[in-house]
Write a protein that holds these residues in place. Structure first.
Motif, PDB file in Angstrom:
ATOM      1  N   UNK A 173      -0.128  12.211 -13.976  1.00  0.00           N
ATOM      2  CA  UNK A 173       0.223  10.859 -13.924  1.00  0.00           C
ATOM      3  C   UNK A 173      -0.027  10.142 -12.741  1.00  0.00           C
ATOM      4  N   UNK A 174       0.796  10.795 -11.804  1.00  0.00           N
ATOM      5  CA  UNK A 174       0.999   9.932 -10.393  1.00  0.00           C
ATOM      6  C   UNK A 174       0.010  10.589  -9.284  1.00  0.00           C
ATOM      7  N   UNK A 175      -0.739  11.366  -9.356  1.00  0.00           N
ATOM      8  CA  UNK A 175      -1.518  11.865  -8.519  1.00  0.00           C
ATOM      9  C   UNK A 175      -2.748  10.819  -7.979  1.00  0.00           C
ATOM     10  N   UNK A 191       0.855  -1.188   0.137  1.00  0.00           N
ATOM     11  CA  UNK A 191       0.083  -0.237   0.173  1.00  0.00           C
ATOM     12  C   UNK A 191       0.828   1.234   0.074  1.00  0.00           C
ATOM     13  N   UNK A 192       2.159   1.035  -0.165  1.00  0.00           N
ATOM     14  CA  UNK A 192       2.973   2.454  -0.003  1.00  0.00           C
ATOM     15  C   UNK A 192       2.697   3.120  -1.195  1.00  0.00           C
ATOM     16  N   UNK A 193       2.716   2.640  -2.385  1.00  0.00           N
ATOM     17  CA  UNK A 193       2.764   3.177  -3.801  1.00  0.00           C
ATOM     18  C   UNK A 193       1.345   3.483  -4.471  1.00  0.00           C
ATOM     19  N   UNK A 194       0.328   3.502  -3.598  1.00  0.00           N
ATOM     20  CA  UNK A 194      -0.964   3.990  -4.180  1.00  0.00           C
ATOM     21  C   UNK A 194      -0.880   5.185  -4.511  1.00  0.00           C
ATOM     22  N   UNK A 195      -1.472   5.581  -5.848  1.00  0.00           N
ATOM     23  CA  UNK A 195      -1.331   7.055  -6.261  1.00  0.00           C
ATOM     24  C   UNK A 195      -1.983   8.138  -5.188  1.00  0.00           C
ATOM     25  N   UNK A 196      -1.000   9.058  -5.077  1.00  0.00           N
ATOM     26  CA  UNK A 196      -1.313   9.859  -3.951  1.00  0.00           C
ATOM     27  C   UNK A 196      -0.070  10.884  -3.667  1.00  0.00           C
ATOM     28  N   UNK A 197       0.006  11.491  -2.340  1.00  0.00           N
ATOM     29  CA  UNK A 197       1.234  12.417  -2.110  1.00  0.00           C
ATOM     30  C   UNK A 197       2.255  11.680  -1.962  1.00  0.00           C
TER      31      UNK A 197
END
Lengths: 297, 371, 276
Positions: free
Chosen positions: C224-226, C141-147
């Motif tokens: 792309x990453x938000x 769950x670290x790399x879910x799109x978000x901050x």
């Protein structure tokens, strides 16, 4: 490796130095390895893979994505590619052409005036492209002068916005690229040796010959940086064509974005990205050869 | 008798110039600096090839040579900023090769001064003292006194970019001497100054060294500068020591073509040996004092030692014709055939081109070069 | 300066003003319409500063003010965090690159550092999307799109710029001052602390400012990453303008422009002050 050497006045061994150097670069390099280098490799591999209808990758090697770019069946995609290149060339040449007089104009003034005009170039440079493109969207709206003028001249139907259209995309693209061309060119123009220009003025009657004989060679380093800095982003632009063009005015950038987004065709997006990277590497080698002596920003 | 005395002096001077052996250095505790058989290569280029010399306490020694002769590298090896491949360095009788630069009792005046741009003149000079955790009051006293010795009192609070080139050079000197190093190293410290200022600074530098009584080692490519300031000159060429000795000795008694040519002025005469002390040359038969080691070789004589005679001199006379004459204010320079020989005379001797003259080339001033 | 007289000079001036016009006419239009009383659309209904006041309204009562507040905080957090991380890593990288590496290694390091400075941002974004896709499979769950992913992405392209700036300054400083410090009995640490660092400081600050500017300037990589809860200002403007032209967006844009201009003025003052 273990014999003593002197480095910046310190007596040490090469092995100890490299161990220390490794501590310095370890953080940055491992960051770039995990988030840039390995993923680039993954991107390369994925561009040779298949996907199913839901966009899930299938582990099977294929040249399908590349065939889609270059193959005969690619009609629309090939058109998008060519369009991107043509528009990027237009944006680059237009902004460089405007950047020369702007550079001369800025270099002409006193110290304070120079700063003022240069700041006027740098403010857009430091403003988000979304905001700047948004401002074009406003300016080209039906209610404002440009659209009314265009309608009066019969170029568009009355009551219509100028966007979405290629004209709008091209305008937005030139305006977006312009500051990136002015800053490096101004740096070169500021260092011009005017005695050479005067010598050329004695030799040649025509202003154009003076420009090509004396000014262009001297500003070549700045020019090559300007070309790289405008052409590469113009090739890959996505905001401008999306906001001022829309679905009928796609460039490679939109195509790539679509594959990673709603299109769900990551292998194809990866292949397109690779193509863009290859185009960029050509630019980098040019930049390395000519632009090293010019500081940007 | 006089002849023999001269021989004695010249040969004793030559004895000093021989590179010291290890035992000699060990026997000589008065040496501040001993450089023993130092060699250094960068990749395949040999920069220094078996270089040895010493500097006695309180002596001003100059490493003189054309650019690329390895003199700066040698200085950097002494300072600990480069390492030699072979050989050793002794400072005050102690081998320092295993010590890093910051633990050697030497200080350097760098070519472009290397002043710290973010520190004031005062803090620049205090840097070395503060590095050694010397208490603040002492730092202040010592910095003040070395600033005033170099007439920099008013500039203490200025920054390097606010002072002139000559002032920077004095700050760099103050920054080095304030630490009272065993040996002070100067790497072409005057190359960035203009010619007029340089002449002045050379005299100041010599006075400063005498006043401090410290050992100075200067690197330069300028032979006038070397002669003005130094007690001894170590003449270097292509990584080797060409000749070393007391300043006047190196100038007056060049031992090789390079030494004779580097000091510029000497006449070089090609010669063939025909007897123990007799040679045939392009200007006639000449007698020399030392037996040449070669069959064909070169003699050297400085223009100021060639004498003008009324009649044929008893020995080493040359009959010549004045080709050109240049008036130089304090002397007249003549170009005389055969040779052509360059001769310096007092300006009272007015000789017009075309006139014939007798010249004497004194045997004791004719140097038999080694090559 | 003798850039000619008469028609040539006039032509240059006209062309230059045309260029400045391309840059500023749209922005001036935005500034003008930000004072329109109408909430949306481009019919001029009257002058008011209502939309500026609205932006600063109490977040508890005004939904729009709350949105803006959140977006501004996100933008600053993203810019600040990525700047700090990339400045530290980039400076260390630049310092590490001057060690006597074998020439193949140093060439490799140089080209790695050059990539982000010249790669088109859309391919960069594509690479980062790949990275997070792969990493999500490794760590859940670290790399879910978000901050988090946005900060990581911004750091990745900012490092290179910080390194380039600090490195060129290190090259300009050269080894001589270090040698002088060592010659004056400084320990390696004292030499770093009292000589290298003070001389490097302007470049580190410059690198950090460039990193922050790049972070604020970025749209594509953020896009792309938000994630849904990490909307930054450019994303917010982009999303809102798709739903039509709103006057408060003009006000936001105008404020942003004024902010940029003000920071450039302040920067110039600061550097001029340092020169004197």
């Amino acid at each position: 490796m273990t014999e003593p050497t002197v480095w910046y006045g310190q007596l040490t061994t090469r092995r100890r130095l490299l161990a220390r150097g490794f501590l310095f670069i370890a953080g940055g390099i491992s960051w770039l390895a995990v988030f840039l280098l390995l993923p680039s490799l993954a991107l390369f591999v994925v561009s040779f893979m298949k996907r199913d209808a839901d966009g899930v990758l299938i582990w099977e090697l294929t040249l399908e994505s590349f065939a889609r770019i270059f193959g005969s069946a690619s009609g629309e995609n090939a058109r998008i590619l060519i369009r991107s290149i043509v528009l990027a060339l237009i944006a680059t040449s237009a902004s460089v052409t405007l950047a020369y007089p702007m550079g001369f104009f800025i270099a002409r003034g006193s110290r304070r005036r120079r700063f003022f005009w240069l700041a006027l170039v740098i403010v857009p440079l430091c403003t988000n492209l979304v905001i700047r493109t948004f401002s074009w969207k406003l300016l080209l709206s039906a209610q404002l002068m440009p659209a009314k003028l265009a309608a009066w001249l019969g170029w568009i139907d009355p009551g219509r916005d100028i966007y979405p259209s290629w004209t709008a995309v091209a305008l937005g693209l030139v305006a977006a690229s312009l500051p990136f061309a002015v800053v490096p060119l101004y740096t070169s123009i500021d260092r011009l040796d005017w005695s050479l220009v005067e010598a050329a003025q004695d030799l040649y009657a025509s202003r154009l010959r003076v420009f090509f004989a004396a000014i262009l060679p001297q500003t070549l380093p700045g020019l090559s940086v300007a070309v790289i800095l405008t052409f590469v982003p113009a090739m890959s632009v996505f905001v401008v064509s999306d906001m001022l063009g829309g679905a009928k005015h796609w460039l490679i950038g939109n195509l790539i974005q679509h594959q990673f987004g709603p299109g769900r065709n990551i292998p194809y997006g990866a292949a397109l990205s690779l193509l863009l990277i290859i185009l960029t590497l050509g630019g980098v080698s040019l930049y390395r050869r000519n632009g090293r002596s010019v500081e940007i920003l | 008798m006089i002849q023999r005395l001269r021989d004695f002096f010249s040969s004793s001077a030559r004895r000093i110039t021989r590179p010291p052996t290890e035992s000699e250095a060990a026997r000589n505790p008065g040496c501040s600096l001993v450089v023993e058989n130092v060699s250094k290569s960068f990749g395949k280029t040999q920069i220094l090839n078996d270089v040895s010399f010493t500097a006695e306490a309180g002596e001003f020694v100059t490493l003189l040579g054309p650019s690329g002769c390895g003199k700066t590298t040698l200085l950097r090896i002494i300072a600990g900023l480069d390492r030699s491949d072979r050989g050793r360095i002794l400072l005050a009788g102690r081998a320092v090769d295993h010590l890093p630069a910051n633990r050697r009792p030497v200080n350097t005046v760098f070519q472009n001064y290397a002043l710290f741009p973010h520190l004031s003149v005062f803090e620049n000079v205090a840097f070395g003292l503060r590095s050694r955790s010397i208490p603040d009051p002492e730092v202040r006293d010592r910095v003040r006194s070395s600033l005033s010795m170099l007439k920099l009192d008013d500039l203490a609070e200025r920054y390097p970019h606010q002072i002139s080139g000559g002032q920077k050079q004095r700050v760099a000197l103050a920054r080095a001497v304030v630490n009272e190093p065993e040996v002070l190293l100067l790497d072409e410290p005057m190359s960035a100054l203009d010619a007029k200022l340089r002449a002045e600074v050379q005299l100041d530098l010599r006075r400063l060294q005498r006043a401090l009584g410290k050992t100075f080692v200067l690197v330069t490519h300028d032979q006038d500068e070397a002669m003005t300031v130094s007690d001894r000159i170590v003449l270097m060429n292509k990584g080797r020591i060409e000749q070393q000795g007391v300043t006047a000795e190196v100038y007056e008694r060049p031992q090789s073509r390079f030494a004779a040519e580097f000091f510029g002025a000497a006449n070089l005469i090609s010669a063939q040996r025909v007897g123990a002390t007799l040679v045939f040359t392009t200007v006639g038969a000449l007698r020399v004092q030392t037996t040449p080691q070669w069959e064909f070789g070169t003699l050297a004589i400085h223009p100021e030692w060639i004498e003008l005679c009324e009649n044929e001199p008893p020995e080493n006379g040359v009959r010549g014709v004045v080709r050109e004459s240049f008036y130089r204010g304090d002397h007249v320079e003549l170009i005389i055939e055969p040779g052509p020989l360059r001769v310096q005379l007092s300006p009272r001797a007015r000789l017009t081109p075309g006139s014939s003259v007798w010249l004497a080339l004194p045997a004791e001033r004719l140097e038999v070069l080694s090559d | 300066m003798s850039s000619g007289r008469g028609p040539w000079r006039a032509l240059t001036t006209v062309a230059a003003f045309f260029g400045f016009g391309l840059l500023y006419v749209p922005l001036l239009a935005v500034a003008m319409y930000s004072f329109n009383t109408a909430e949306r659309g481009l019919i001029w209904t009257g002058f008011s500063v209502r939309w500026y006041i609205e932006l600063l309204a109490d977040p508890e009562t005004s939904r729009r003010a709350r949105e803006i507040r959140e977006v501004a905080v996100n933008t600053l957090v993203l810019g600040g965090a990525s700047t700090v991380i990339s400045t530290v890593l980039g400076t260390l990288l630049a310092l590490g690159m001057r060690f006597p590496w074998p020439s193949s290694v140093s060439r490799l390091l140089e080209s790695i550092v050059d990539i982000p400075a010249v790669a088109p941002d859309i391919t960069f974004a594509a690479v980062l999307v790949m990275a997070f896709n792969v990493l999500r499979r490794v760590v859940d769950h670290w790399f879910e799109p978000g901050m988090t992913t946005m900060i990581i992405s911004h750091v990745t392209f900012e490092i290179a710029f910080v390194t380039l700036i600090v490195r060129s300054r290190l090259v300009a400083i050269g080894p001589t001052l270090s040698e002088a410090a060592m010659d004056l009995y400084a320990s390696p640490w004292r030499h770093f602390r009292r000589v290298t660092l003070p001389l490097l400081w302007p470049a580190i600050v410059g690198g950090a400012m460039l990193a922050f500017t790049l972070s604020l300037n970025d749209f594509v990589i953020s896009f792309f990453t938000s994630g849904p809860r990490s909307v930054t200002l450019p994303l917010y403007v982009y999303q809102s303008q798709m739903r039509g032209v709103r006057t408060d967006l003009f006000a936001i844009s105008t404020l942003l422009l004024i902010g940029v201009a003000a920071s450039i003025m302040i920067l110039e003052r600061l550097t001029r002050w340092r020169h004197n």
